[in-house]
Design an enzyme around this catalytic site. Structure first.
Site, mmCIF file in Angstrom:
data_model
loop_
_atom_site.group_PDB
_atom_site.id
_atom_site.type_symbol
_atom_site.label_atom_id
_atom_site.label_comp_id
_atom_site.label_asym_id
_atom_site.label_seq_id
_atom_site.Cartn_x
_atom_site.Cartn_y
_atom_site.Cartn_z
ATOM 1 N N GLN A 108 -7.762 -0.083 3.299
ATOM 2 C CA GLN A 108 -8.601 -0.648 4.376
ATOM 3 C C GLN A 108 -10.035 -0.894 3.917
ATOM 4 O O GLN A 108 -10.874 -1.309 4.722
ATOM 5 C CB GLN A 108 -8.597 0.275 5.596
ATOM 6 C CG GLN A 108 -7.242 0.392 6.277
ATOM 7 C CD GLN A 108 -6.806 -0.886 7.012
ATOM 8 O OE1 GLN A 108 -7.555 -1.860 7.136
ATOM 9 N NE2 GLN A 108 -5.579 -0.877 7.501
ATOM 10 N N GLY A 150 0.814 -1.217 0.000
ATOM 11 C CA GLY A 150 0.000 0.000 0.000
ATOM 12 C C GLY A 150 0.845 1.263 0.000
ATOM 13 O O GLY A 150 0.511 2.239 -0.683
ATOM 14 N N THR A 151 1.929 1.269 0.754
ATOM 15 C CA THR A 151 2.757 2.469 0.841
ATOM 16 C C THR A 151 3.312 2.833 -0.533
ATOM 17 O O THR A 151 3.262 3.993 -0.960
ATOM 18 C CB THR A 151 3.913 2.246 1.845
ATOM 19 O OG1 THR A 151 3.338 1.970 3.121
ATOM 20 C CG2 THR A 151 4.826 3.451 1.942
ATOM 21 N N THR A 158 11.777 -6.826 -11.031
ATOM 22 C CA THR A 158 11.270 -8.190 -11.233
ATOM 23 C C THR A 158 10.052 -8.428 -10.353
ATOM 24 O O THR A 158 10.082 -8.112 -9.159
ATOM 25 C CB THR A 158 12.383 -9.209 -10.892
ATOM 26 O OG1 THR A 158 13.479 -8.951 -11.757
ATOM 27 C CG2 THR A 158 11.904 -10.646 -11.051
ATOM 28 N N CYS A 196 3.663 4.276 17.498
ATOM 29 C CA CYS A 196 4.564 4.343 18.640
ATOM 30 C C CYS A 196 5.960 4.615 18.102
ATOM 31 O O CYS A 196 6.473 3.844 17.307
ATOM 32 C CB CYS A 196 4.531 3.016 19.379
ATOM 33 S SG CYS A 196 5.282 3.115 20.977
#
Ligand code: PLP
Length: 389
Positions: A176, A72-73, A234, A323
């Site tokens: 999400q 996703g990033t 790849t 965190c």
């Protein structure tokens, strides 16, 4: 061994046995590079293309519009950084995932303009705010489909219409939302849409970006002509096969009403907690939400302490907040929704998955009220309220 129940499926999900089985040959006898022209390569290529079709089907897209990424990033970075140049204006929201927010912040540092739309107390962007913020140089709107902390669903269909009318590209981070609610890129009217495999029972490290036909996207990586020159490197064949199988299972899940099953379990968990724990409430309760997520505040406790206490008893949940270096940041999502810092810090996310059972919910409910009560006994602010000091 003590029983463990996992209610942190928005962080990651277990790879389903069927997905693992589908992937297995591509670590062994079908190990080929999908770019090789010999039979070993072509067998891998065939598997990649079958997965592309399955992912496209999950999103109502054409297979040529699917670009496989490392997750996703990367899909978010590619969708945003690949569409703009210095001087362009981007509109996003203040509750996006850091994969979007930090990409936008970086782009600001190289000369892009970014508007971060506020949200109301339910966590929703106001489409009229969006309309008002558009400028002649607005190139891209990036608004998420579902929030990772609260599960709140943004009005993406309406945002898509605004984007079409204004002739502006629209990206939605659907990491999400995918596999939790039916998605259709044409109904949404988006040009770019990100998904991530590990949020719906494929492995970590694989995802995809939907790119509408004829969208001019600049690649982030240079190298081979993989993925129609939109993403060099790849292909991760086993991961992509896993993503395809998970997409297939998600489609079957919709046919079997899996989302209704999850909604029922989630609502039972939520209602029982609210009934049994005073001074608790659901963040984003008034907004439409994905079926598997609830974010609940328990005033007068530290969310982090509750996560640890529940973990010791066998229940995995999370605070939405990241965190870093031992100190918990206050959630930017809950803060944007107007929660005071102490309530945001007292909030916990419960996220269910395909493997969550009614017994798991019973197990969680047997632990949560008593654990909250014990932590509150130690809480100076709660004692003050309880003793009416
Ligand atoms: N976007 C959202 C809304 C997410 O929840 C996540 C992961 O938590 C990401 C993007 C990043 O996805 P990945 O973990 O595949 O990089």
């Amino acid at each position: 061994m003590t029983r463990r129940v996992y209610l942190d499926n928005n962080a990651t999900t277990p790879v389903l046995p069927e997905v693992l089985e589908a992937m297995r040959p591509y670590f062994g006898e079908r190990f080929g590079n999908a770019s090789s022209i010999h039979q070993d390569g072509q067998s891998a290529r065939g598997a990649v293309e079958r997965s592309r079709e399955l992912v496209a089907r999950l999103l109502g897209a054409e297979s040529s519009e699917i670009v496989f990424t490392s997750g996703g990033t990367e899909a978010d970075n590619l969708a945003i950084a690949g569409m703009v140049k210095p001087g362009d204006h981007i509109v996003t929201s203040s509750v996006e995932h850091h994969a979007v927010l930090f990409t936008c912040r970086h782009l600001e540092s190289i000369g892009c303009q970014v508007t971060y739309l506020p949200v109301n107390k339910s966590g929703l962007v106001d489409p009229d705010d969006l309309r008002r913020t558009l400028r002649p140089n607005t190139k891209l709107i990036s608004i998420m489909a579902a929030n990772n902390e609260t599960g709140v669903l943004q009005p993406v269909d309406e945002i898509g219409k605004i984007a079409v009318e204004a002739d502006i590209y629209f990206h939605t981070d659907a990491v999400q939302a995918a596999a939790k609610i039916p998605l259709d890129v044409n109904r949404i009217g988006c040009d770019l849409l990100s998904i991530s495999g590990h949020k719906f029972h494929a492995p970590q490290g694989v995802g995809a970006l939907y790119v509408r036909k004829r969208t001019q996207l600049q690649p982030l990586f240079y190298g081979g002509r993989h993925e129609r020159s939109r993403r060099a490197g790849t292909e991760n064949v086993p991961g992509i096969v896993g993503l395809g199988e998970a997409a297939k299972m998600a489609i079957e899940g919709f046919e079997d009403n899996e989302h209704k099953r999850l909604t029922t379990l989630r609502d039972r968990l939520e209602q029982a907690i609210l009934a049994q724990v005073e001074q608790s409430g659901v963040n984003g309760a008034e907004a439409p939400r994905v079926p598997n997520t609830t974010n609940i505040y328990f005033d007068h406790i530290e969310g982090e302490a509750l996560v640890i206490a529940l973990d010791l008893k066998g229940l995995a949940v999370s605070t939405g907040a990241a965190c870093s270096s031992g100190s918990t940041e206050v959630s930017h999502v809950l803060t944007a929704m107007g929660l005071p810092a102490d309530r945001a810090r007292a909030s916990i996310r419960f996220s269910l998955g395909k493997q969550t059972t009614a017994e798991d919910i019973d197990f969680a409910l047997a632990l949560i009220p008593t654990t909250v009560a014990r932590l509150r006994e130690l809480s100076p602010t709660y004692r003050k309220v309880a003793l009416r000091l």
